[in-house]
Design an enzyme around this catalytic site. Structure first.
Site, PDB file in Angstrom:
ATOM      1  N   GLY A   1      49.605  46.557  37.611  1.00 11.38           N
ATOM      2  CA  GLY A   1      49.912  47.212  38.763  1.00 11.38           C
ATOM      3  C   GLY A   1      50.154  48.643  38.703  1.00 11.38           C
ATOM      4  O   GLY A   1      50.842  49.228  39.696  1.00 11.38           O
ATOM      5  N   LYS A   2      49.598  49.335  37.786  1.00 12.52           N
ATOM      6  CA  LYS A   2      49.893  50.924  37.546  1.00 12.52           C
ATOM      7  C   LYS A   2      49.094  51.465  38.857  1.00 12.52           C
ATOM      8  O   LYS A   2      49.895  52.513  39.075  1.00 12.52           O
ATOM      9  CB  LYS A   2      49.024  51.369  36.337  1.00 12.52           C
ATOM     10  CG  LYS A   2      49.563  51.037  34.992  1.00 12.52           C
ATOM     11  CD  LYS A   2      49.241  52.105  33.917  1.00 12.52           C
ATOM     12  CE  LYS A   2      47.810  51.661  33.682  1.00 12.52           C
ATOM     13  NZ  LYS A   2      46.971  50.498  33.075  1.00 12.52           N
TER      14      LYS A   2
ATOM     15  N   CYS B   1      26.866  48.093  55.292  1.00 16.46           N
ATOM     16  CA  CYS B   1      26.030  48.329  54.511  1.00 16.46           C
ATOM     17  C   CYS B   1      24.966  47.450  54.062  1.00 16.46           C
ATOM     18  O   CYS B   1      23.976  47.028  55.091  1.00 16.46           O
ATOM     19  CB  CYS B   1      26.433  48.721  53.097  1.00 16.46           C
ATOM     20  SG  CYS B   1      25.308  50.046  52.454  1.00 16.46           S
TER      21      CYS B   1
ATOM     22  N   GLU C   1      35.385  50.533  55.441  1.00 22.08           N
ATOM     23  CA  GLU C   1      36.540  50.356  54.685  1.00 22.08           C
ATOM     24  C   GLU C   1      37.068  51.329  53.916  1.00 22.08           C
ATOM     25  O   GLU C   1      38.267  51.132  53.243  1.00 22.08           O
ATOM     26  CB  GLU C   1      36.202  48.793  53.818  1.00 22.08           C
ATOM     27  CG  GLU C   1      35.337  49.345  52.894  1.00 22.08           C
ATOM     28  CD  GLU C   1      33.692  49.123  52.924  1.00 22.08           C
ATOM     29  OE1 GLU C   1      33.360  49.390  54.070  1.00 22.08           O
ATOM     30  OE2 GLU C   1      32.934  48.743  52.246  1.00 22.08           O
TER      31      GLU C   1
ATOM     32  N   GLY D   1      26.350  45.115  49.150  1.00 24.99           N
ATOM     33  CA  GLY D   1      25.851  44.712  47.829  1.00 24.99           C
ATOM     34  C   GLY D   1      24.486  45.078  47.500  1.00 24.99           C
ATOM     35  O   GLY D   1      23.618  45.843  48.329  1.00 24.99           O
TER      36      GLY D   1
ATOM     37  N   HIS E   1      30.107  52.772  54.903  1.00 16.25           N
ATOM     38  CA  HIS E   1      31.508  51.708  54.483  1.00 16.25           C
ATOM     39  C   HIS E   1      32.675  52.142  55.009  1.00 16.25           C
ATOM     40  O   HIS E   1      33.215  53.240  54.598  1.00 16.25           O
ATOM     41  CB  HIS E   1      31.559  51.831  53.048  1.00 16.25           C
ATOM     42  CG  HIS E   1      30.191  51.285  52.176  1.00 16.25           C
ATOM     43  ND1 HIS E   1      30.372  50.040  51.838  1.00 16.25           N
ATOM     44  CD2 HIS E   1      29.076  51.730  51.853  1.00 16.25           C
ATOM     45  CE1 HIS E   1      29.296  49.931  51.032  1.00 16.25           C
ATOM     46  NE2 HIS E   1      28.637  50.889  50.991  1.00 16.25           N
TER      47      HIS E   1
ATOM     48  N   PRO F   1      58.792  42.727  24.040  1.00  9.52           N
ATOM     49  CA  PRO F   1      57.545  43.390  24.185  1.00  9.52           C
ATOM     50  C   PRO F   1      57.593  44.685  24.765  1.00  9.52           C
ATOM     51  O   PRO F   1      56.972  45.689  24.422  1.00  9.52           O
ATOM     52  CB  PRO F   1      56.788  42.389  25.199  1.00  9.52           C
ATOM     53  CG  PRO F   1      57.397  41.232  25.139  1.00  9.52           C
ATOM     54  CD  PRO F   1      58.782  41.516  24.756  1.00  9.52           C
TER      55      PRO F   1
HETATM   56  N1  GLN Z   1      21.403  47.558  48.344  1.00  8.63           N
HETATM   57  C1  GLN Z   1      21.473  48.401  49.603  1.00  8.63           C
HETATM   58  C2  GLN Z   1      20.827  49.659  49.625  1.00  8.63           C
HETATM   59  O1  GLN Z   1      20.771  50.297  48.428  1.00  8.63           O
HETATM   60  C3  GLN Z   1      22.685  48.418  50.284  1.00  8.63           C
HETATM   61  C4  GLN Z   1      23.788  49.157  49.528  1.00  8.63           C
HETATM   62  C5  GLN Z   1      25.273  48.582  49.813  1.00  8.63           C
HETATM   63  O2  GLN Z   1      25.558  47.431  50.493  1.00  8.63           O
HETATM   64  N2  GLN Z   1      26.345  49.364  49.326  1.00  8.63           N
HETATM   65  O3  GLN Z   1      20.316  50.427  50.394  1.00  8.63           O
END
Ligand code: GLN
Length: 530
Positions: A17-18, A380, A508, A353, A506, A191
């Site tokens: 946890g640095k 996304c 987040e 993704g 995003h 350690p």
């Molecule tokens: N694979 C998708 C794109 O390249 C979505 C990318 C993501 O979800 N960050 O547009």
């Protein structure tokens, strides 16, 4: 005040946890009115973590200026509220590339290029330049990896030199682990002693030791460590396991970590600041007993792969007086037969993704959320899945897809932008970083944000295909956020449903402890009402 430098290293084992400790130091110094920034060095050869599989290194965090970085930068931002940039994230690969580029340009005037001094100078410059760039009072530099790794050696040498050059203006904080041996019923400091010796072998005497432990260390134990490791007793701090990472700064302050740092650097200590809003947040977390259940539908059933999303959900739940319970749902195994398992959820997040794997499961999850009116947040790739599901099941285009998943589809509702099509390399070819987004007056999202112009961070190659825009809007999926220059669709929503929003960006990456993101706040609020 001249910029001061704090180096954070770790020994014994990784995952101590640095990042949380670095973020906590930043938080505590900031609470005393200092201007701080936090930087991470990763000793791997990749130029950035953008091409790394999340199974290797967890999520890839994106800065406002479009750098793909280590997830620890997310902790820095969530703890301190500061925005990091590309200068806050360095890898061995980037350092070497900078040196090699200079060598090719002839900048070194025929010299033999070596790890010392050329690589170490490049490391030192990227630390000092950051300090000067923002006129910071403190630059906190976290060195990834564990002391003793071959890869870390140039970084430790750079720290040794900087400590020598800067005297009191630079200190070393070293994080170690004190294991508890059940059979002997004892905590073991050996350690830690070895780890400190390893640092001393590199010419660095740690000024402050932070001992990670699962059990409380008594003063005798701390005294023993202080004596063996040449560290003042007040500088031996313990970091016990806590129910939440957000309690770490408070625990560190209680033990005087920030005042020890200031004393070491010859800075007047003054009053200990009250961490009012932070404590309020922790108090809310303690009193929030009722649960809100959110499903994260993604292809990685791994917590760190969606770190910023989980943390954003957790912040928003806290302020909605709930404890979030997150279920990781692997979309690869979602089928029409088992999709009913989503009925136990109060809300569904369809995760970002890349690539085909798991996308059909995500589309099923979107369909479930849309047809059962479960609050649903597509982020996304998640938004792209909302768009595809709508094309297939509402517009009636059975083969609708993203050209990322099916280059041959006749209904490419998600497609690559024209100017991207000629690029073939994988690294650094995406739309990255913060872009403006114009929100449609009167839309749900404009109400949620309380404004009509926002700026959010992106990381993707593919986009909503505007050829289909009118058809979507006529059938109830509205494109309510657009990029003002390019007209690209950034947000879709379905006003006929309780909460159904997809964002090409995003959100987040922008949620912090003290400023939870409005979209996550509103999503959780809707989920709570389920
Ligand atoms: N694979 C998708 C794109 O390249 C979505 C990318 C993501 O979800 N960050 O547009």
């Amino acid at each position: 005040m001249l910029t001061k430098y704090i180096f954070v290293t770790g020994g014994v084992v990784s995952s101590l946890g640095k990042g949380i400790i670095s973020a906590s130091i930043g938080k505590l110094l900031q609470a005393r009115g200092f201007k701080v920034t936090i930087q991470k060095f990763d000793p791997y050869i990749n130029i950035d973590p953008g091409t790394l599989n999340p199974y290797e290194h967890g999520e890839c965090y994106v800065t406002v200026d479009g750098m793909e970085t280590d997830l620890d930068l997310g902790h820095y931002e969530r703890f301190t509220g500061i925005q990091t940039t590309r200068d806050n994230s360095m890898t061995t690969g980037r350092i070497y590339k900078a040196v090699i580029d200079k060598e090719r340009r002839g900048d070194y005037l025929g010299k033999t290029i070596q790890v010392v001094p050329h690589i170490t100078d490049e490391i030192k410059n990227s630390i000092k330049n950051l300090g000067q760039a923002g006129q910071y009072d403190f630059v906190i530099t976290e060195i990834g990896g564990t002391t003793g790794d071959i890869e870390s050696a140039p970084f430790l040498e750079a720290i040794r030199q900087l400590k020598w050059e800067l005297g009191k203006d630079a200190i070393a904080v070293h994080l170690t682990y004190v294991p508890y041996l059940k059979a002997a019923n004892e905590l073991k400091t050996k350690p830690t002693q070895h780890s400190v010796k390893e640092m001393q072998g590199h010419g660095i005497q740690p000024d402050i030791l932070i001992l990670r432990t699962e059990k409380h260390l008594d003063d005798n134990m701390r005294m023993k460590v202080a004596g063996f490791c040449n560290v003042d007793l007040e500088c031996v701090i313990q970091s016990e396991d806590l129910p939440s990472i957000y309690e770490v700064p408070v625990n560190m302050q209680r033990q005087g970590l920030d005042s020890a740092i200031l004393r070491k650097m010859g800075i007047p200590v003054g009053e200990t600041p009250a961490l009012g809003p932070w404590l309020n947040f922790l108090e809310l977390r303690k009193t929030a007993t009722e649960v809100v259940r959110i499903g994260l539908v993604g292809k990685y059933d791994l917590q760190d792969a969606y770190k910023s999303i989980s943390e954003s959900l957790s912040h928003a739940a806290t302020y909605n007086h709930r404890r979030v319970e997150i279920a990781f749902i692997n979309s690869e195994f979602l089928t029409a037969e088992n999709i009913g398992q989503l009925d136990r959820l109060d809300g569904i997040v369809v995760c970002p993704g890349f690539g085909q794997r798991g996308t059909e499961g995500k589309i099923l999850a979107v369909e479930y959320a849309r047809t059962h009116d479960v609050p649903c947040f597509g982020i996304c790739l998640g938004m792209q899945m909302m768009v595809i599901e709508f094309a297939r099941n509402v517009l009636g285009y059975a083969d609708a897809n993203s050209s990322e998943m099916d280059a041959e589809t006749t209904h490419n509702v998600i497609d690559m932008m024209e100017d991207q099509k000629s690029i073939s390399s994988m690294g650094g070819t995406m739309r990255l970083g913060a872009y403006d987004c114009q929100l449609q007056e009167g839309s749900a999202v404009a109400g949620i944000y309380g404004t009509t112009l926002v700026r959010e961070r992106h990381r993707h190659r593919y986009e909503f295909n505007n050829k289909y825009l009118e058809e979507y809007e006529a059938n109830g999926m509205l494109c309510v956020g657009r990029n003002p220059e390019a007209g690209l669709v950034e947000i879709v929503e379905m006003p006929s449903l309780r909460w159904f929003v997809g964002t090409q960006f995003h959100p987040e990456y922008q949620s912090t402890v003290l400023q939870p993101h409005p979209l996550f706040m509103s999503f959780i609020k809707a989920a709570v009402q389920s």
